[in-house]
Write an enzyme that holds these catalytic residues in place. Structure first.
Site, PDB file in Angstrom:
ATOM      1  CB  SER A 183     -38.202 -26.448 -65.644  1.00 21.16           C
ATOM      2  OG  SER A 183     -38.358 -27.228 -66.814  1.00 21.16           O
ATOM      3  CG  ASP A 235     -45.271 -31.075 -64.763  1.00 19.20           C
ATOM      4  OD1 ASP A 235     -44.630 -31.841 -65.507  1.00 19.20           O
ATOM      5  OD2 ASP A 235     -44.811 -29.977 -64.369  1.00 19.20           O
ATOM      6  CG  HIS A 287     -41.163 -30.444 -65.449  1.00 15.02           C
ATOM      7  ND1 HIS A 287     -42.248 -29.615 -65.553  1.00 15.02           N
ATOM      8  CD2 HIS A 287     -40.130 -29.803 -66.039  1.00 15.02           C
ATOM      9  CE1 HIS A 287     -41.887 -28.491 -66.164  1.00 15.02           C
ATOM     10  NE2 HIS A 287     -40.615 -28.584 -66.482  1.00 15.02           N
TER      11      HIS A 287
END
Ligand SMILES: *[C@@H]1O[C@H](CO)[C@@H](O)[C@H](O)[C@H]1NC(C)=O
Ligand SMILES: *[C@@H]1O[C@H](CO)[C@@H](O)[C@H](O)[C@H]1NC(C)=O
Ligand SMILES: *[C@@H]1O[C@H](CO)[C@@H](O)[C@H](O)[C@H]1NC(C)=O
Ligand SMILES: *[C@@H]1O[C@H](CO)[C@@H](O)[C@H](O)[C@H]1NC(C)=O
Length: 365
Positions: A36, A337, A340
């Site tokens: 991610s 978040d 990340h």
């Protein structure tokens, strides 16, 4: 005299910048593998459009794009610096008429370096978010290769001007296990396997003709809100007095990184014709937590910009996107978040790789 000196300094600076951009512009394509930290839409497509939802993408694209941030990722800034459009996710390229020769992104959020079956076989608790592990991403690359180049000579010419990023990958092999209660004692012995998967991928790419590779290490995971809020007390109590990051997790990340660097050194000996660059994501990200104000961030470095409230604006059961309390100015936060980074942080990190000292040997000499 003074003015001449200033002019000379300006000239030097700008010539240096020009030289940097010329070196980067030699790349005509970028290929990226990972999770991610660099997924630009594969996970979104693999799940039929489920995640991540608004307010992801709020700062730059204005809507969710599949990137786990408020805007651009480091890979977007790298593509920009090279003079290429941002990387298309593989799962968009395969089913469309998109020309893949400018590069493709194989990264999938949640991906592990090792295949999910590895964890099951060892009885290590692991939260499998996707089966698109590094070996699957490599298979995707092999399938795509015939549309990039055909003969060996054609491929050699093409790959000379291609930059390959092998990661960051491997973080999830630990993170998702830590989240389910795996211990350091359970995870330290798998470091050689995780690193092995990364170096095997690197070797395989070189065997396919790739010669320019960047292999990133793990982040200072002890600085992430998710770790800080969910760590057991004995780890929480060992927070770094300067950064507030959790020493034990950061030590673990450094252990992985040291191991990876030793293995990359062996690969350099084996494949002396390739350029294998280590990217120090650990140092590149840690400096933001060490000197937040210098980079335009608030001193509350561990508070997530988007989350469900509480002292760190983070709740593992209510992550950003479900019920979201978004900070007013994301560019003042390092973490978007809690897992990340924000676009602002990724911008600094990309700069640290492209212009700064966080690649070895230097990407731009
Ligand atoms: C591509 O399209 C085909 C046919 O519409 C579909 O079955 C397949 O799942 C798609 N693949 C991806 C990766 O989206
Ligand atoms: C991964 O593959 C296994 C076995 O095919 C399957 O049971 C599981 O649901 C898959 N997981 C995800 C997240 O797709
Ligand atoms: C790496 O490749 C070697 C040789 O092919 C293999 O024995 C080993 O299991 C691989 N390691 C991982 C972690 O995939
Ligand atoms: C705490 O962080 C500082 C700055 O990053 C680092 O130099 C130091 O080694 C860390 N202390 C411990 C005990 O890890």
């Amino acid at each position: 005299m003074k003015y001449i000196a200033i002019i000379l300094i300006l000239l030097q600076c700008c010539l240096a910048l020009k030289a940097n951009s010329m070196i980067l512009h030699k790349y005509e394509s970028i290929f990226n593998f990972g999770d991610s930290l660099s997924d630009t839409g594969n996970f979104l497509r693999s799940t039929g459009g489920h995640a991540p939802t608004s307010p992801y993408g709020k700062t730059f694209f204005g809507h969710p794009t599949g990137r786990y941030s408020d805007g651009r990722l480091a890979i977007d800034f790298i593509a920009e610096a090279v003079g290429l459009p941002s990387l298309k996710p593989y799962l968009e390229v395969v089913n469309g008429s998109v020309d893949a020769r400018g590069g493709v992104n194989f990264a999938v959020a949640g991906a592990t370096a090792l295949d999910p079956k590895f964890f099951a076989a060892r009885g290590i608790p692991a939260l499998i978010m996707t089966n698109h592990s590094l070996s699957v991403q490599l298979e995707w690359f092999k399938k795509l290769k015939s549309s990039l180049c055909t003969t060996k000579q054609d491929c050699d010419t093409y790959f000379k001007k291609s930059l390959f990023l092998v990661g960051e990958i491997g973080g999830n092999d630990y993170n998702l296990a830590f989240a389910l209660g795996a211990t350091f004692e359970q995870l330290r012995p798998i470091v050689p396997n995780v690193v092995g998967a990364i170096t095997n991928a690197t070797s395989m790419l070189i065997e396919e003709g790739v010669v320019e590779l960047v292999v990133p290490g793990n982040l200072p995971i002890g600085c992430l809100t998710s770790f800080i809020t969910t760590a057991p007390p004995f780890i929480k109590d060992d927070a770094n007095t300067t950064t507030g990051c959790l020493n034990r997790y950061n030590e673990f990340a450094r252990y992985h990184n040291d191991y990876l660097q030793r293995e990359l050194q062996l690969l350099r000996q084996k494949y002396s014709h390739a350029r294998i660059i280590y990217a120090d994501y650990y140092g590149d990200a840690l400096r933001l937590f060490e000197s937040p104000v210098q980079y335009g961030f608030s001193k509350s470095t561990h508070v997530a910009c988007c989350g469900a409230g509480g002292p760190f604006n983070f709740n593992v059961r209510m992550m950003c996107g479900s019920t979201s309390n978004v900070c007013k100015d994301p560019s003042a936060s390092i973490l978007w978040d809690g897992v990340h980074f924000t676009e602002a942080a990724y911008g600094h990190m990309a700069k640290g790789l492209l212009e700064g000292p966080f690649t070895s040997p230097r990407l731009v000499a």
